[in-house]
Design a protein around this motif. Sequence first.
Motif, PDB file in Angstrom:
ATOM      1  N   LEU A 236      -2.086  11.349  93.762  1.00 27.11           N
ATOM      2  CA  LEU A 236      -1.609  12.684  94.104  1.00 27.11           C
ATOM      3  C   LEU A 236      -2.547  13.756  93.550  1.00 27.11           C
ATOM      4  CD1 LEU A 236       0.602  14.483  95.328  1.00 27.11           C
ATOM      5  CD2 LEU A 236       1.833  14.310  93.141  1.00 27.11           C
ATOM      6  N   GLY A 237      -3.041  13.561  92.327  1.00 30.47           N
ATOM      7  CA  GLY A 237      -3.960  14.519  91.725  1.00 30.47           C
ATOM      8  C   GLY A 237      -5.266  14.634  92.493  1.00 30.47           C
ATOM      9  N   ILE A 238      -5.804  13.490  92.959  1.00 32.35           N
ATOM     10  CA  ILE A 238      -7.045  13.510  93.745  1.00 32.35           C
ATOM     11  C   ILE A 238      -6.820  14.222  95.073  1.00 32.35           C
ATOM     12  CG2 ILE A 238      -8.756  12.100  94.931  1.00 32.35           C
ATOM     13  CD1 ILE A 238      -8.336   9.975  92.764  1.00 32.35           C
ATOM     14  N   ASP A 239      -5.699  13.914  95.714  1.00 30.84           N
ATOM     15  CA  ASP A 239      -5.403  14.535  97.011  1.00 30.84           C
ATOM     16  C   ASP A 239      -5.304  16.052  96.884  1.00 30.84           C
ATOM     17  OD1 ASP A 239      -5.429  12.156  98.335  1.00 30.84           O
ATOM     18  OD2 ASP A 239      -3.262  11.943  98.484  1.00 30.84           O
ATOM     19  N   GLY A 241      -6.417  17.937  94.173  1.00 37.34           N
ATOM     20  CA  GLY A 241      -7.625  18.502  93.572  1.00 37.34           C
ATOM     21  C   GLY A 241      -8.800  18.593  94.529  1.00 37.34           C
ATOM     22  N   LEU A 242      -8.955  17.599  95.398  1.00 33.26           N
ATOM     23  CA  LEU A 242     -10.040  17.626  96.378  1.00 33.26           C
ATOM     24  C   LEU A 242      -9.579  18.145  97.731  1.00 33.26           C
ATOM     25  CD1 LEU A 242     -12.096  14.340  95.820  1.00 33.26           C
ATOM     26  CD2 LEU A 242     -12.898  16.693  95.586  1.00 33.26           C
ATOM     27  N   VAL A 247      -9.669  21.699 102.604  1.00 33.56           N
ATOM     28  CA  VAL A 247      -8.942  22.338 103.703  1.00 33.56           C
ATOM     29  C   VAL A 247      -9.200  23.849 103.706  1.00 33.56           C
ATOM     30  CG1 VAL A 247      -6.654  22.854 104.631  1.00 33.56           C
ATOM     31  CG2 VAL A 247      -7.170  20.556 103.815  1.00 33.56           C
ATOM     32  N   ILE A 248      -9.200  24.479 102.528  1.00 36.62           N
ATOM     33  CA  ILE A 248      -9.456  25.928 102.448  1.00 36.62           C
ATOM     34  C   ILE A 248     -10.861  26.242 102.953  1.00 36.62           C
ATOM     35  CG2 ILE A 248      -9.800  27.834 100.846  1.00 36.62           C
ATOM     36  CD1 ILE A 248      -7.487  26.724  99.176  1.00 36.62           C
ATOM     37  N   ASP A 249     -11.833  25.434 102.551  1.00 38.65           N
ATOM     38  CA  ASP A 249     -13.216  25.627 103.000  1.00 38.65           C
ATOM     39  C   ASP A 249     -13.311  25.530 104.521  1.00 38.65           C
ATOM     40  OD1 ASP A 249     -16.000  25.957 102.742  1.00 38.65           O
ATOM     41  OD2 ASP A 249     -16.294  23.791 102.783  1.00 38.65           O
ATOM     42  N   TRP A 250     -12.605  24.563 105.095  1.00 37.59           N
ATOM     43  CA  TRP A 250     -12.606  24.368 106.553  1.00 37.59           C
ATOM     44  C   TRP A 250     -11.939  25.553 107.259  1.00 37.59           C
ATOM     45  CZ3 TRP A 250      -8.230  22.611 109.717  1.00 37.59           C
ATOM     46  CH2 TRP A 250      -8.600  22.288 111.030  1.00 37.59           C
TER      47      TRP A 250
END
Length: 272
Positions: A236-239, A241-242, A247-250
């Motif tokens: 959950l932390g990886i999902d 954190g990355l 998604v915001i960048d996209w």
Amino acid sequence: MGKHRKNKISSGVQPEEENAPPSTQSEPEREENATLCTAEPADEPKTSQTDDAAEREAAEPVKKKGIFGWKIFRYRFLTLMLMCIIMSFIGFVVENIFRLFRAGVINSRRQFLPFLFAYGIAVFALYVVVGTPREMRFFGWKLFKKNSKLSVTAKYFLYWLILFAGVFFGEILFGTFVEWVSGIVLWDYTGIPLSFTKYTSIPTALGLSVGVMLFMRFIFEPLMKKLDKIPDKVLLGIDIGLGVPVVIDWLIMLVLMLGFGISKNWWIIQVW
């Protein structure tokens, strides 16, 4: 003497064999040995319904609650999200390899981070709609129920055909839509043989469809099994954190491109 022998036979006692060695065991010892011989083996455990129920319960996987147990067909949602992030990075690498061989450069592909989330979305949608080449289903409906050589061949061919059509027409639709909305030409395949419009060609669609099919056949399932072993909270932390920055960048790229007509590579490296 004859009378004595007759009494022995009538009393049920058999005469001892001649020259038989005398027994060295006492009567209590003989009784103990007989008891040991007729007892059940000590090392054989006795099973019970309680033990069977415990074994079945231990064999069954623990059902996870909430978001940790939410599954889409065979795989958990959190694991699929991590796969989307991985595929976003692989898409960034693949596009830059293509740019490197065609123009001798690598660049940011119009985003700040080295992730192209469109690739992650594409693989996620592919898994939801048709699964893997071994499954070849349409959502939850299996198209091929037999595993004969003919059905396996048809299954793989149909899977590739869907991939090829998705890449071929998907590139045309997305590229044309962006150009219509913003006037930006995202890519141009005009110089490639067998190109159709600026946005697609037979060689590129063929290469991408074969590459994705090989990935879904030989890498997707083993990789998903390994990713699914990551502890729940770490996953959950990886999902988060990355995934959130990706998604915001996209979304920033889409807003700049479709809303303001801005499309630029934030960094470029000239290799040759």
